[in-house]
Design an enzyme around this catalytic site. Structure first.
Site, PDB file in Angstrom:
ATOM      1  N   HIS A  78      11.207  11.797  -4.414  1.00 53.06           N
ATOM      2  CA  HIS A  78      11.158  11.404  -2.997  1.00 53.06           C
ATOM      3  C   HIS A  78       9.913  10.575  -2.731  1.00 53.06           C
ATOM      4  O   HIS A  78       9.993   9.492  -2.136  1.00 53.06           O
ATOM      5  CB  HIS A  78      11.167  12.649  -2.095  1.00 53.06           C
ATOM      6  N   ASP A 107       9.228 -23.054   1.911  1.00 52.98           N
ATOM      7  CA  ASP A 107       9.656 -21.890   1.128  1.00 52.98           C
ATOM      8  C   ASP A 107       8.398 -21.223   0.589  1.00 52.98           C
ATOM      9  O   ASP A 107       7.282 -21.648   0.892  1.00 52.98           O
ATOM     10  CB  ASP A 107      10.573 -22.321  -0.039  1.00 52.98           C
ATOM     11  N   TRP A 149       4.408  13.023  -7.055  1.00 52.44           N
ATOM     12  CA  TRP A 149       4.378  11.555  -7.144  1.00 52.44           C
ATOM     13  C   TRP A 149       3.041  11.079  -7.688  1.00 52.44           C
ATOM     14  O   TRP A 149       2.929   9.955  -8.158  1.00 52.44           O
ATOM     15  CB  TRP A 149       4.678  10.904  -5.797  1.00 52.44           C
ATOM     16  N   SER A 177       6.621  -6.225 -10.609  1.00 52.77           N
ATOM     17  CA  SER A 177       7.282  -6.821  -9.456  1.00 52.77           C
ATOM     18  C   SER A 177       6.307  -6.998  -8.292  1.00 52.77           C
ATOM     19  O   SER A 177       6.241  -8.064  -7.674  1.00 52.77           O
ATOM     20  CB  SER A 177       8.460  -5.939  -9.043  1.00 52.77           C
ATOM     21  N   SER A 178       5.516  -5.950  -8.001  1.00 53.30           N
ATOM     22  CA  SER A 178       4.578  -6.041  -6.874  1.00 53.30           C
ATOM     23  C   SER A 178       3.529  -7.110  -7.113  1.00 53.30           C
ATOM     24  O   SER A 178       3.166  -7.849  -6.194  1.00 53.30           O
ATOM     25  CB  SER A 178       3.850  -4.717  -6.664  1.00 53.30           C
ATOM     26  N   HIS A 261      -5.852   4.950  -3.433  1.00 49.98           N
ATOM     27  CA  HIS A 261      -6.299   4.770  -2.057  1.00 49.98           C
ATOM     28  C   HIS A 261      -6.060   3.363  -1.536  1.00 49.98           C
ATOM     29  O   HIS A 261      -5.509   3.209  -0.450  1.00 49.98           O
ATOM     30  CB  HIS A 261      -7.716   5.259  -1.791  1.00 49.98           C
ATOM     31  N   GLU A 263      -3.762   1.635  -2.385  1.00 48.81           N
ATOM     32  CA  GLU A 263      -2.307   1.636  -2.225  1.00 48.81           C
ATOM     33  C   GLU A 263      -1.889   2.070  -0.811  1.00 48.81           C
ATOM     34  O   GLU A 263      -0.971   1.496  -0.232  1.00 48.81           O
ATOM     35  CB  GLU A 263      -1.672   2.554  -3.273  1.00 48.81           C
ATOM     36  N   TYR A 265      -3.465   1.561   1.864  1.00 53.31           N
ATOM     37  CA  TYR A 265      -3.694   0.432   2.775  1.00 53.31           C
ATOM     38  C   TYR A 265      -2.717  -0.688   2.512  1.00 53.31           C
ATOM     39  O   TYR A 265      -2.378  -1.457   3.416  1.00 53.31           O
ATOM     40  CB  TYR A 265      -5.144  -0.035   2.693  1.00 53.31           C
ATOM     41  N   SER A 276       0.386  -6.340  15.633  1.00 54.54           N
ATOM     42  CA  SER A 276      -0.428  -7.375  16.272  1.00 54.54           C
ATOM     43  C   SER A 276       0.406  -8.581  16.679  1.00 54.54           C
ATOM     44  O   SER A 276      -0.043  -9.405  17.473  1.00 54.54           O
ATOM     45  CB  SER A 276      -1.541  -7.835  15.331  1.00 54.54           C
ATOM     46  N   HIS A 310     -12.111  11.080  -2.126  1.00 59.14           N
ATOM     47  CA  HIS A 310     -11.824  12.049  -1.056  1.00 59.14           C
ATOM     48  C   HIS A 310     -10.472  12.729  -1.275  1.00 59.14           C
ATOM     49  O   HIS A 310     -10.149  13.678  -0.585  1.00 59.14           O
ATOM     50  CB  HIS A 310     -11.929  11.419   0.343  1.00 59.14           C
ATOM     51  N   HIS A 311      -9.683  12.224  -2.223  1.00 61.89           N
ATOM     52  CA  HIS A 311      -8.427  12.908  -2.560  1.00 61.89           C
ATOM     53  C   HIS A 311      -8.672  14.076  -3.501  1.00 61.89           C
ATOM     54  O   HIS A 311      -7.746  14.808  -3.819  1.00 61.89           O
ATOM     55  CB  HIS A 311      -7.465  11.927  -3.232  1.00 61.89           C
ATOM     56  N   THR A 336     -10.710   0.636  11.833  1.00 65.05           N
ATOM     57  CA  THR A 336      -9.400   1.056  12.339  1.00 65.05           C
ATOM     58  C   THR A 336      -9.472   1.247  13.848  1.00 65.05           C
ATOM     59  O   THR A 336      -8.552   0.871  14.583  1.00 65.05           O
ATOM     60  CB  THR A 336      -8.950   2.359  11.657  1.00 65.05           C
ATOM     61  N   LYS A 339      -9.230  -1.948  15.640  1.00 66.30           N
ATOM     62  CA  LYS A 339      -7.850  -2.422  15.766  1.00 66.30           C
ATOM     63  C   LYS A 339      -7.134  -1.745  16.923  1.00 66.30           C
ATOM     64  O   LYS A 339      -6.519  -2.411  17.756  1.00 66.30           O
ATOM     65  CB  LYS A 339      -7.089  -2.157  14.472  1.00 66.30           C
ATOM     66  N   ARG A 458       1.523  22.936  -0.237  1.00 63.41           N
ATOM     67  CA  ARG A 458       2.605  21.971  -0.420  1.00 63.41           C
ATOM     68  C   ARG A 458       3.189  22.104  -1.829  1.00 63.41           C
ATOM     69  O   ARG A 458       2.617  22.762  -2.691  1.00 63.41           O
ATOM     70  CB  ARG A 458       2.080  20.557  -0.194  1.00 63.41           C
TER      71      ARG A 458
END
Lengths: 534, 190
Positions: A78, A107, A149, A177-178, A261, A263, A265, A276, A310-311, A336, A339, A458
């Site tokens: 998931h 293009d 994951w 791909s990314s 991390h 990722e 963002y 925006s 921090h993870h 943030t 924004k 979890r």
């Protein structure tokens, strides 16, 4: 799939390819954008189905629906599908469709690479989902990836099931791909802008995507490195993460989160760009603090490289390290906050109307801020020791990713569907989709804060009895949210079938930008002669 | 047409730079391995102790402090050896040289090579627990049914932070038979 294409019948180019070949060999940014969007929506449904398996099991305490082994596969796949299959390809699809239109380019800069970067994805996910199907429907097959994951070593190395190798191949393909998608965006934005379109005149969506693309080029290779190390640890006798050979499993977490991390963002910056674009349109005022938005986005991206630990506060770090990562993480709330302030200031004294895109965008601003606040709580090291790996964390990242990233993608879809399809999305169904999603998403994720604070961990298939009632409500929210998304299928299919009110070139009163100067649906080829931007 | 070619050239230039950047970042992932190891050696981040003999010259004894050093042993998954320390804990002054023996027994009938991996909690103490001799510096071989006493000689650096009063030294024993080619099995049974 063909039906949704923005295929313009008044177009001069009558030799536009048709049928399967059109999609397989497409080098047209609009067609590839459409492919990306449909693909990500399909993955959203598959990943959602897996989430519903998780919630069905957790509806009542004890084991009812699946065995714990399969439950672990569901949480793992998931997460992977939603991150790499739903959110990221959806934003790449939006970039493909909108960036050339927004900067007045005919293009993308590298159209063939564009085709390749999309067509890798279905294969990558066939491999990943295939490993689940093989494990579920063939008796005696090894388990599908079941390590979460984040695939921490040694769960994914020493103890990883045989299917981990399929997972590694699949992640490599997603990464390639990314990276190709990101390179394409950067080259397009840097080289293909219409005359007069200076960097500081670009729509903010283009800016946020440019910065996202740089993040992708910087960190997707690190992920590739991590899975390569896993592969050699598993099969070629290295011990990067194996303590027995002098390696260290904690090193895996450092490498993973150095990717992980930035990722997060990568998944949220394009959303900032979408919101925006939408808020000024429906507030009928130019975006407040354009330059500060650009700088805030860039500083969020830079800071994202120095907050990864921090993870993993609980792995044991020197005090100085914990303080550094705590303060750096809290520092991110400054740009943030800039924004969120700018979005609110844009609406201040504006003539606001609440069309569907605006509703989704407003829900994004409020719910994303909730998710940001719980993130700030998690950043506090001593508190994190309590919250770590509980449902509080699950609540936090689903608020920023579901009611954040995914809500903004819905906002983008409702905002640009007229441009893509030539018809307005059905308002009644859209309202139904919005209100059901808004209410159910909160029923689904808000109580998770409470069970998390009360200590529910979890990634377990069962829980202590005291969490029973909350989990029942959470599951109800989950099924409600899941069913609500079927309404969006109907909205998209109606648009694809051109059923609905015909959309003018600029269907939203306050909308500005080059994409609204071309007819709706956007012709197969646009801006063959570049527009001049004053 | 020259305009198109010019654009293509500029596109290719940026493409090359970005691909180069991506390849560098792939390399950076691997560079993180030595960087992490050096950082760990300097800070004791991962609780690892010195992996080769430390010198015990010019040692000062700090008689004002008594530190409890606890020993924890564990056999990793798939490791058949029985593995335990002779004493569960010792109380020592910083600077005092102490020997502790660890007993291992191979209950199987096959020769097994073991490697013990140390870890110190709290991590801050890791760089202050210094070993002059340790079975963990090399891998150990036991023939089937063999037994051995493995010595470990250590001292605590007097610079150990004042707030630390208890240190736990844990050893996990791994089966590395498949990893190493055993040339010398004479040292197996002592």
């Amino acid at each position: 799939m063909t039906a949704v294409a923005a295929h313009d019948h008044h177009d001069d180019h009558h030799h536009a390819p048709h049928g399967l070949k059109r999609w397989l060999f497409s080098t047209n940014h609009k067609d590839i954008g459409t492919l990306y969007l449909w693909f990500s929506f399909a993955m959203f449904m598959v990943g959602g189905l897996m989430a519903l398996v998780i919630r069905a099991e957790l509806m009542y305490p004890g084991m009812q629906v699946v065995d714990p082994e399969f439950f672990n596969q569901m949480t793992t796949v998931h997460g992977l599908i939603m991150v790499f299959g739903a959110v990221m390809p959806a934003t790449v699809g939006l970039a493909n469709w909108m960036i050339p239109l927004m900067i007045g380019a005919p293009d993308m800069a590298l159209p063939r690479m564009n085709n390749w970067s999309f067509w890798i994805l279905p294969f990558a996910f066939t491999i990943l989902i295939g490993s689940v199907l093989m494990s579920a429907f063939a008796e005696g097959n090894p388990s599908a990836p079941n390590f979460g994951w984040t695939f921490y070593a040694p769960l994914s190395t020493t103890y990883g099931p045989a299917s981990t190798d399929l997972f590694i191949l699949s992640v490599h393909m997603m990464g390639i791909s990314s990276i190709m998608g990101a390179i394409n965006v950067i080259v397009t934005v840097l080289n293909m802008r219409a005359p007069g379109m200076t960097l500081m005149k670009m729509p903010l969506f283009v800016w946020t995507w440019l910065i996202t693309a740089f993040l992708l080029v910087a960190v997707m290779p690190v992920l590739a490195g991590a899975v390569t190390m896993m592969l050699t640890d598993r099969h070629f006798g290295t011990s990067f993460f194996d303590a027995a050979g002098g390696g260290d499993p904690v090193l895996f977490q450092h490498i993973f989160w150095f990717f992980g991390h930035p990722e997060v963002y990568i998944m949220i910056l394009p959303s900032f760009g979408i919101v925006s674009a939408i808020i000024p349109t429906f507030a009928r005022k130019p975006l407040f603090g354009y330059a500060s938005m650009v700088y805030a986005t860039a500083s969020i991206a830079l800071l994202s490289f120095v907050v990864w630990a921090h993870h993993m506060f609980t792995v044991g770090m020197p005090l100085a390290g914990m303080l550094f990562f705590m303060y750096m993480t809290m520092l991110i709330s400054v740009p943030t906050g800039v924004k969120v302030f700018n979005w609110v200031a844009t609406m201040w004294r504006g003539s606001i109307t609440f069309e569907l895109p605006m509703k989704w965008a407003l829900a994004f601003v409020i719910l994303f801020t909730c998710g940001g606040l719980s993130g700030l709580m998690l950043a506090i090291t001593p508190a994190d020791f309590q919250y770590h790996d509980t449902y509080f964390v699950v609540a936090h990242f689903h608020y920023v990713l579901v009611s954040g990233a995914i809500f903004s993608i819905f906002a983008a879809a409702y905002y640009w569907l007229p441009k893509w399809s030539g018809v307005m999305p059905n308002t009644f169904l859209g309202e139904l989709h919005f209100w059901n999603s808004l209410l159910s998403v909160n029923l689904l994720f808000f109580p998770m804060h409470f069970v998390g604070l009360a200590g529910m961990p979890r990634r377990y298939a069962d829980y202590a009895l005291q969490f029973a009632d909350y989990n029942w409500w959470i599951s109800i929210g989950a099924f409600w949210f899941g069913i609500s998304q079927l309404i969006f299928v109907a909205v998209c299919v109606l648009c694809a079938m051109k059923k609905g009110e015909k959309a003018p070139a600029s269907p939203w009163e306050g909308a500005e930008g080059l994409e609204w100067t071309v007819p709706s649906p956007a012709p197969f080829h646009t801006f063959d002669t570049p527009p001049v931007v004053k | 047409m020259s305009e198109v070619n010019d654009l293509q050239q500029r596109n290719t230039r940026i493409l090359r730079k970005l691909v180069f950047g991506a390849v560098c970042m792939f390399g950076f992932a691997f560079a993180m391995v030595p960087i992490y190891n050096v950082l760990c050696e300097v800070t004791g981040l991962n609780g690892k102790t010195n992996s080769s003999a430390a010198s015990s010259a010019n040692l000062e004894l700090d008689e004002d402090r008594m530190i409890t050093v606890q020993f924890v042993t564990r056999s990793g998954q798939g490791m058949a050896w029985d593995f335990f320390p002779e004493v569960r804990s010792v109380r020592v002054h910083p600077g005092e040289i102490t020997q502790v023996n660890f007993k291992v027994k191979n209950p199987t009938d096959k020769q097994i090579v073991g490697q013990a991996i140390p870890s110190v909690t709290p991590g801050l103490a890791a760089t202050h627990l210094l070993k002059t001799q340790c079975f963990c510096f090399d891998n150990q071989t036991l023939a089937g049914g063999g037994e051995a006493d493995m010595p470990m000689i250590f001292y605590l650096d007097p610079a150990l932070p004042k707030h630390i009063t208890t240190i736990t030294l844990s050893y996990t024993l791994f089966d590395v038979t498949e990893r190493v080619t055993v040339n010398d099995n004479t040292l197996a049974v002592r």
